[in-house]
Motif scaffolding. Structure first.
Motif, PDB file in Angstrom:
ATOM      1  N   SER A 128       0.829  -1.211   0.000  1.00 43.78           N
ATOM      2  CA  SER A 128       0.000   0.000   0.000  1.00 43.78           C
ATOM      3  C   SER A 128       0.861   1.258   0.000  1.00 43.78           C
ATOM      4  O   SER A 128       0.591   2.212  -0.742  1.00 43.78           O
ATOM      5  CB  SER A 128      -0.937   0.001   1.213  1.00 43.78           C
ATOM      6  N   VAL A 129       1.899   1.257   0.822  1.00 44.45           N
ATOM      7  CA  VAL A 129       2.806   2.413   0.879  1.00 44.45           C
ATOM      8  C   VAL A 129       3.504   2.610  -0.463  1.00 44.45           C
ATOM      9  O   VAL A 129       3.578   3.735  -0.984  1.00 44.45           O
ATOM     10  CB  VAL A 129       3.836   2.229   2.012  1.00 44.45           C
TER      11      VAL A 129
ATOM     12  N   SER B 120       2.447   1.670  -3.339  1.00 46.10           N
ATOM     13  CA  SER B 120       1.449   2.070  -4.332  1.00 46.10           C
ATOM     14  C   SER B 120       1.167   3.565  -4.272  1.00 46.10           C
ATOM     15  O   SER B 120       0.859   4.191  -5.291  1.00 46.10           O
ATOM     16  CB  SER B 120       0.146   1.291  -4.117  1.00 46.10           C
ATOM     17  N   VAL B 121       1.235   4.125  -3.080  1.00 40.95           N
ATOM     18  CA  VAL B 121       1.016   5.567  -2.932  1.00 40.95           C
ATOM     19  C   VAL B 121       2.240   6.355  -3.405  1.00 40.95           C
ATOM     20  O   VAL B 121       2.110   7.435  -3.981  1.00 40.95           O
ATOM     21  CB  VAL B 121       0.690   5.909  -1.469  1.00 40.95           C
ATOM     22  N   LEU B 122       3.434   5.785  -3.213  1.00 39.62           N
ATOM     23  CA  LEU B 122       4.663   6.508  -3.531  1.00 39.62           C
ATOM     24  C   LEU B 122       5.022   6.479  -5.012  1.00 39.62           C
ATOM     25  O   LEU B 122       5.517   7.469  -5.562  1.00 39.62           O
ATOM     26  CB  LEU B 122       5.839   5.921  -2.739  1.00 39.62           C
ATOM     27  N   TYR B 123       4.771   5.334  -5.664  1.00 43.96           N
ATOM     28  CA  TYR B 123       5.307   5.144  -7.010  1.00 43.96           C
ATOM     29  C   TYR B 123       4.204   4.987  -8.054  1.00 43.96           C
ATOM     30  O   TYR B 123       3.177   4.376  -7.819  1.00 43.96           O
ATOM     31  CB  TYR B 123       6.220   3.920  -7.048  1.00 43.96           C
TER      32      TYR B 123
ATOM     33  N   SER C 143       3.410   6.783 -12.389  1.00 47.02           N
ATOM     34  CA  SER C 143       3.983   7.542 -13.503  1.00 47.02           C
ATOM     35  C   SER C 143       4.766   8.750 -12.996  1.00 47.02           C
ATOM     36  O   SER C 143       5.647   9.266 -13.689  1.00 47.02           O
ATOM     37  CB  SER C 143       2.864   8.013 -14.438  1.00 47.02           C
ATOM     38  N   LYS C 144       4.459   9.155 -11.768  1.00 45.71           N
ATOM     39  CA  LYS C 144       5.207  10.217 -11.116  1.00 45.71           C
ATOM     40  C   LYS C 144       5.548   9.774  -9.702  1.00 45.71           C
ATOM     41  O   LYS C 144       4.660   9.470  -8.911  1.00 45.71           O
ATOM     42  CB  LYS C 144       4.384  11.512 -11.074  1.00 45.71           C
ATOM     43  N   ASP C 145       6.837   9.708  -9.384  1.00 42.94           N
ATOM     44  CA  ASP C 145       7.254   9.325  -8.038  1.00 42.94           C
ATOM     45  C   ASP C 145       7.061  10.485  -7.076  1.00 42.94           C
ATOM     46  O   ASP C 145       7.332  11.647  -7.406  1.00 42.94           O
ATOM     47  CB  ASP C 145       8.730   8.901  -8.034  1.00 42.94           C
ATOM     48  N   ILE C 146       6.577  10.165  -5.890  1.00 44.20           N
ATOM     49  CA  ILE C 146       6.297  11.179  -4.875  1.00 44.20           C
ATOM     50  C   ILE C 146       7.050  10.814  -3.601  1.00 44.20           C
ATOM     51  O   ILE C 146       7.072   9.649  -3.195  1.00 44.20           O
ATOM     52  CB  ILE C 146       4.786  11.275  -4.603  1.00 44.20           C
ATOM     53  N   SER C 147       7.658  11.778  -2.961  1.00 41.89           N
ATOM     54  CA  SER C 147       8.486  11.518  -1.783  1.00 41.89           C
ATOM     55  C   SER C 147       7.636  11.202  -0.554  1.00 41.89           C
ATOM     56  O   SER C 147       6.445  11.537  -0.495  1.00 41.89           O
ATOM     57  CB  SER C 147       9.373  12.731  -1.482  1.00 41.89           C
ATOM     58  N   TYR C 148       8.291  10.553   0.434  1.00 43.59           N
ATOM     59  CA  TYR C 148       7.611  10.245   1.698  1.00 43.59           C
ATOM     60  C   TYR C 148       7.103  11.519   2.372  1.00 43.59           C
ATOM     61  O   TYR C 148       5.993  11.546   2.910  1.00 43.59           O
ATOM     62  CB  TYR C 148       8.572   9.535   2.662  1.00 43.59           C
ATOM     63  N   ILE C 149       7.927  12.559   2.348  1.00 43.10           N
ATOM     64  CA  ILE C 149       7.567  13.821   3.016  1.00 43.10           C
ATOM     65  C   ILE C 149       6.309  14.420   2.385  1.00 43.10           C
ATOM     66  O   ILE C 149       5.410  14.909   3.085  1.00 43.10           O
ATOM     67  CB  ILE C 149       8.734  14.836   2.940  1.00 43.10           C
ATOM     68  N   THR C 150       6.234  14.363   1.074  1.00 43.51           N
ATOM     69  CA  THR C 150       5.064  14.911   0.374  1.00 43.51           C
ATOM     70  C   THR C 150       3.806  14.136   0.737  1.00 43.51           C
ATOM     71  O   THR C 150       2.734  14.722   0.950  1.00 43.51           O
ATOM     72  CB  THR C 150       5.280  14.876  -1.147  1.00 43.51           C
ATOM     73  N   VAL C 151       3.935  12.803   0.820  1.00 43.75           N
ATOM     74  CA  VAL C 151       2.784  11.985   1.198  1.00 43.75           C
ATOM     75  C   VAL C 151       2.338  12.332   2.613  1.00 43.75           C
ATOM     76  O   VAL C 151       1.130  12.481   2.886  1.00 43.75           O
ATOM     77  CB  VAL C 151       3.144  10.485   1.111  1.00 43.75           C
ATOM     78  N   TRP C 152       3.285  12.456   3.527  1.00 41.66           N
ATOM     79  CA  TRP C 152       2.957  12.782   4.911  1.00 41.66           C
ATOM     80  C   TRP C 152       2.275  14.145   5.000  1.00 41.66           C
ATOM     81  O   TRP C 152       1.267  14.304   5.688  1.00 41.66           O
ATOM     82  CB  TRP C 152       4.219  12.763   5.761  1.00 41.66           C
TER      83      TRP C 152
ATOM     84  N   THR D 189      -6.781  11.990  -4.127  1.00 43.54           N
ATOM     85  CA  THR D 189      -7.896  11.732  -5.055  1.00 43.54           C
ATOM     86  C   THR D 189      -7.619  10.582  -6.023  1.00 43.54           C
ATOM     87  O   THR D 189      -8.542  10.098  -6.674  1.00 43.54           O
ATOM     88  CB  THR D 189      -8.223  12.986  -5.881  1.00 43.54           C
ATOM     89  N   SER D 190      -6.362  10.129  -6.098  1.00 38.54           N
ATOM     90  CA  SER D 190      -6.037   9.062  -7.037  1.00 38.54           C
ATOM     91  C   SER D 190      -5.315   7.886  -6.385  1.00 38.54           C
ATOM     92  O   SER D 190      -5.808   6.761  -6.397  1.00 38.54           O
ATOM     93  CB  SER D 190      -5.171   9.616  -8.181  1.00 38.54           C
ATOM     94  N   ARG D 191      -4.161   8.142  -5.780  1.00 35.02           N
ATOM     95  CA  ARG D 191      -3.334   7.031  -5.291  1.00 35.02           C
ATOM     96  C   ARG D 191      -3.993   6.276  -4.135  1.00 35.02           C
ATOM     97  O   ARG D 191      -4.048   5.038  -4.151  1.00 35.02           O
ATOM     98  CB  ARG D 191      -1.966   7.569  -4.835  1.00 35.02           C
ATOM     99  N   ILE D 192      -4.476   6.979  -3.139  1.00 33.81           N
ATOM    100  CA  ILE D 192      -5.088   6.299  -1.985  1.00 33.81           C
ATOM    101  C   ILE D 192      -6.381   5.595  -2.364  1.00 33.81           C
ATOM    102  O   ILE D 192      -6.579   4.424  -2.009  1.00 33.81           O
ATOM    103  CB  ILE D 192      -5.294   7.288  -0.819  1.00 33.81           C
ATOM    104  N   PRO D 193      -7.305   6.250  -3.091  1.00 31.59           N
ATOM    105  CA  PRO D 193      -8.505   5.505  -3.538  1.00 31.59           C
ATOM    106  C   PRO D 193      -8.153   4.305  -4.408  1.00 31.59           C
ATOM    107  O   PRO D 193      -8.818   3.267  -4.350  1.00 31.59           O
ATOM    108  CB  PRO D 193      -9.296   6.546  -4.331  1.00 31.59           C
TER     109      PRO D 193
END
Length: 335
Positions: A24-25, A27-30, A32-41, A59-63
């Motif tokens: 799950s983690v 899936s949220v991070l990676y 087509s665009k990688d997102i950092s842990y800090i941004t997710v937090w 609106t996209s990764r978590i759902p």
């Protein structure tokens, strides 16, 4: 012996939960665009509506990962119940025409009731699931040897192909083929969170029924005559079990489209690890199914990076060889 079995089950449960969290983690991070842990937090605790990354996460990764976990659980439980009820090791929603019935009904809804609400779409999907199941199981009673696994699999494939062909013909004729393609080539990144919320009550009923029927299904898996001799009301149990299957499959298709092989693979793996008691198989199949589909969805993002690959392609990579293995090793015998 019981203590060892309990320890094994507990260990598998803990391992499953840990793996689900990891997937799950990731899936949220990676994607087509990688997102950092800090941004997710920050998106979770200090959401900024003007931040595009925050919007993508909430609106996209978590759902998306939530939907993958739920659908994987629903399809795995549906497959386990079908296999136990029919003693058919090839039974699953995608093979037995249940999923195709849902897509057929959704096609009718989009063609003849354009602009319909999400709730109406879910109800049509549920009705279609019931139609697909009724056709396969009804025709199997009229065909000599129709109860054998291979015969039912062939019937399910024929009826599913027929319903799919009619759906595609209607969608092309009425020019809604692009809209319908979502339900035939499931793309989890296109799920509507609002539909997931609407489907939750149906999911609760379906899962509750599945858990309630787990003990009777264990008896049914021994054979109808044996189960009846033990005082089981076979017809009632089959009816309630199929209601659970219809609910869980129908909402899965309504949320994300047709996804094959989850309901075929996971119940077999669960029985191998847990045993033959469906009181354990049903909840563990839900865990393993959720993990399997979420992992397949994560993998699907990198097959043709940065483009999305339908998750059904990934499940088929595992499902087709597994299906052929079952046919080769088990032949036409019942479980």
């Amino acid at each position: 012996m019981k203590r060892a079995a309990g320890l094994k089950a507990a260990s598998l449960l803990v391992l499953g939960v840990v793996l689900i969290v990891i997937v799950s983690v990731l899936s949220v991070l990676y994607g087509s665009k990688d997102i950092s842990y800090i941004t997710v937090w920050n998106a979770l605790v200090h959401f900024d509506p003007d931040n595009i990354d925050h919007q993508i996460i909430l609106t996209s990764r978590i759902p998306r990962v939530a939907g993958a976990l739920l659908i994987g659980a629903f399809l795995a439980v549906s497959g386990a119940l079908m296999q136990g009820m029919t003693r058919n090791y090839l039974a699953s929603p995608s093979i037995m025409g249940v999923s195709d019935g849902s897509v057929f009904a959704i096609t009718l809804c989009m063609v003849f009731l354009p602009g319909t609400s999400s709730m109406t779409m879910i109800l049509y999907s549920l009705a279609g699931s019931a139609l697909g199941a009724a056709l396969v199981f009804g025709i199997s009673r009229l065909v000599p040897g129709g109860a054998s696994p291979l015969t039912m699999a062939v019937l399910g494939t024929i009826i599913g192909t027929f319903l799919g062909g009619v759906s595609q013909a209607l969608s092309v004729y009425f020019q809604v083929s692009q809209d319908i393609s979502f339900w035939y080539n499931a793309r989890l990144h296109m799920m509507d969170p609002a539909v997931i919320k609407l489907a939750i009550p149906f999911a609760v009923i379906g899962l509750s029924l599945g858990i309630l029927m787990s003990r009777p299904v264990t008896l049914l898996s021994l054979g109808e005559e044996t189960a009846a001799g033990l005082g089981l009301k076979v017809t009632a149990v089959k009816g309630l079990t199929m209601l659970s299957v219809v609910l869980l499959t129908g909402i899965s298709v309504a949320i994300a489209g047709k996804i094959a092989f989850v309901g075929l693979i996971i119940p077999h793996i669960t029985r191998l690890l847990i045993g033959q008691d469906y009181r354990k198989i049903v909840p563990f199949a839900a865990f393993f199914g959720a993990l399997f589909l979420a992992a397949c969805d994560l993998f699907s993002r990198f097959i043709n990076y940065p483009f999305e690959t339908p998750v059904g392609v990934v499940t088929a990579l595992f499902g087709v060889p597994f299906f052929l293995y079952l046919v080769k090793t088990r032949g036409g015998s019942q479980a």
